[in-house]
Scaffold this motif. Structure first.
Motif, PDB file in Angstrom:
ATOM      1  N   UNK A  21       2.365   4.244  -2.492  1.00 14.89           N
ATOM      2  CA  UNK A  21       1.930   3.527  -1.138  1.00 14.89           C
ATOM      3  C   UNK A  21       1.029   2.443  -1.352  1.00 14.89           C
ATOM      4  N   UNK A  22       0.220   2.783  -2.391  1.00 18.50           N
ATOM      5  CA  UNK A  22      -0.915   1.773  -2.725  1.00 18.50           C
ATOM      6  C   UNK A  22      -0.344   0.631  -3.516  1.00 18.50           C
ATOM      7  N   UNK A  23       0.947   0.865  -4.150  1.00 21.32           N
ATOM      8  CA  UNK A  23       1.354  -0.214  -4.754  1.00 21.32           C
ATOM      9  C   UNK A  23       2.109  -1.303  -3.779  1.00 21.32           C
ATOM     10  N   UNK A  24       2.442  -0.751  -2.674  1.00 22.28           N
ATOM     11  CA  UNK A  24       3.156  -1.447  -1.609  1.00 22.28           C
ATOM     12  C   UNK A  24       2.146  -2.379  -0.795  1.00 22.28           C
ATOM     13  N   UNK A  25       0.882  -1.980  -0.708  1.00 22.99           N
ATOM     14  CA  UNK A  25      -0.061  -2.599   0.120  1.00 22.99           C
ATOM     15  C   UNK A  25      -1.239  -3.319  -0.756  1.00 22.99           C
ATOM     16  N   UNK A  28      -2.628  -6.601   0.543  1.00 24.56           N
ATOM     17  CA  UNK A  28      -2.750  -6.812   2.086  1.00 24.56           C
ATOM     18  C   UNK A  28      -4.278  -6.121   2.347  1.00 24.56           C
ATOM     19  N   UNK A  29      -5.000  -6.405   2.603  1.00 21.64           N
ATOM     20  CA  UNK A  29      -6.582  -5.883   2.918  1.00 21.64           C
ATOM     21  C   UNK A  29      -6.388  -4.935   3.874  1.00 21.64           C
ATOM     22  N   UNK A  30      -5.878  -4.989   5.270  1.00 19.64           N
ATOM     23  CA  UNK A  30      -5.898  -4.336   6.159  1.00 19.64           C
ATOM     24  C   UNK A  30      -5.152  -3.056   5.926  1.00 19.64           C
ATOM     25  N   UNK A  31      -3.966  -3.107   5.394  1.00 17.95           N
ATOM     26  CA  UNK A  31      -3.160  -1.980   5.079  1.00 17.95           C
ATOM     27  C   UNK A  31      -3.858  -1.256   3.832  1.00 17.95           C
ATOM     28  N   UNK A  32      -4.489  -1.861   2.716  1.00 12.53           N
ATOM     29  CA  UNK A  32      -5.042  -1.241   1.784  1.00 12.53           C
ATOM     30  C   UNK A  32      -6.432  -0.665   2.217  1.00 12.53           C
ATOM     31  N   UNK A  33      -7.210  -0.972   3.020  1.00 12.83           N
ATOM     32  CA  UNK A  33      -8.282  -0.054   3.516  1.00 12.83           C
ATOM     33  C   UNK A  33      -7.825   1.167   3.891  1.00 12.83           C
ATOM     34  N   UNK A  34      -6.769   1.080   4.721  1.00 14.41           N
ATOM     35  CA  UNK A  34      -6.331   2.379   5.322  1.00 14.41           C
ATOM     36  C   UNK A  34      -5.848   3.331   4.363  1.00 14.41           C
ATOM     37  N   UNK A  35      -5.292   2.669   3.166  1.00 13.49           N
ATOM     38  CA  UNK A  35      -4.649   3.523   2.140  1.00 13.49           C
ATOM     39  C   UNK A  35      -5.667   4.208   1.308  1.00 13.49           C
ATOM     40  N   UNK A  36      -6.950   3.323   1.199  1.00  9.86           N
ATOM     41  CA  UNK A  36      -8.188   4.002   0.552  1.00  9.86           C
ATOM     42  C   UNK A  36      -8.613   5.108   1.565  1.00  9.86           C
TER      43      UNK A  36
END
Length: 144
Positions: A21-25, A28-36
């Motif tokens: 999932x991380x590779x997909x986002x 994209x800062x918004x999505x990346x934060x929630x992935x983190x």
């Protein structure tokens, strides 16, 4: 037990899924934060794993470094919101460093949270947390 819960209990499988999932986002800062945030939860749940503590620190630092871009993205998506969501990377890393008696690092992260005017969900907030950390550092220095 639900399949969702079983996934969280399987450290490696969950980490692998999150990495995909991380590779997909990643751009994209918004999505990346929630992935983190997902990684933070996973590593916090599995600190018994030999690599989890190191990975927890690394992902918290990445999320903290991402924060200015996330904040901008958050406000673009939510222009009428006058608040930010809870940002667990700051509090998690402060507590981690505090538990390791690494008070300088904890104080630095606490100061960053204060500069960003974040809240930590506690009564005393980051100002109270900072005061407590400074007292602990002072005591540590007296003892050495």
């Amino acid at each position: 037990m639900s399949g969702y819960m079983n996934l969280w209990l399987n450290y490696r499988a969950t980490e692998d899924l999150f990495m995909k999932h991380l590779e997909l986002v990643e751009d994209k800062p918004f999505e990346l934060h929630f992935a983190y945030n997902s990684f933070i939860k996973l590593y916090s749940m599995h600190l018994i794993q030999p690599d989890a503590a190191e990975k927890l620190v690394a992902v918290c630092i990445k999320d903290i470094e991402l924060f200015p871009r996330f904040k901008e993205s958050w406000h673009e998506r939510n222009p009428t919101y006058g608040f930010l969501p809870f940002i667990p990377s700051f509090k998690t890393l402060i507590i981690f460093y505090e538990n390791k008696q690494r008070f300088y690092e904890a104080i630095d992260i606490c100061n960053a949270a204060l500069e960003y005017e974040l809240t930590d969900g506690t009564k005393g907030g980051y100002p109270g947390r900072l005061a407590r950390l400074e007292r602990k550092l002072e005591n540590q220095l007296k003892e050495s």
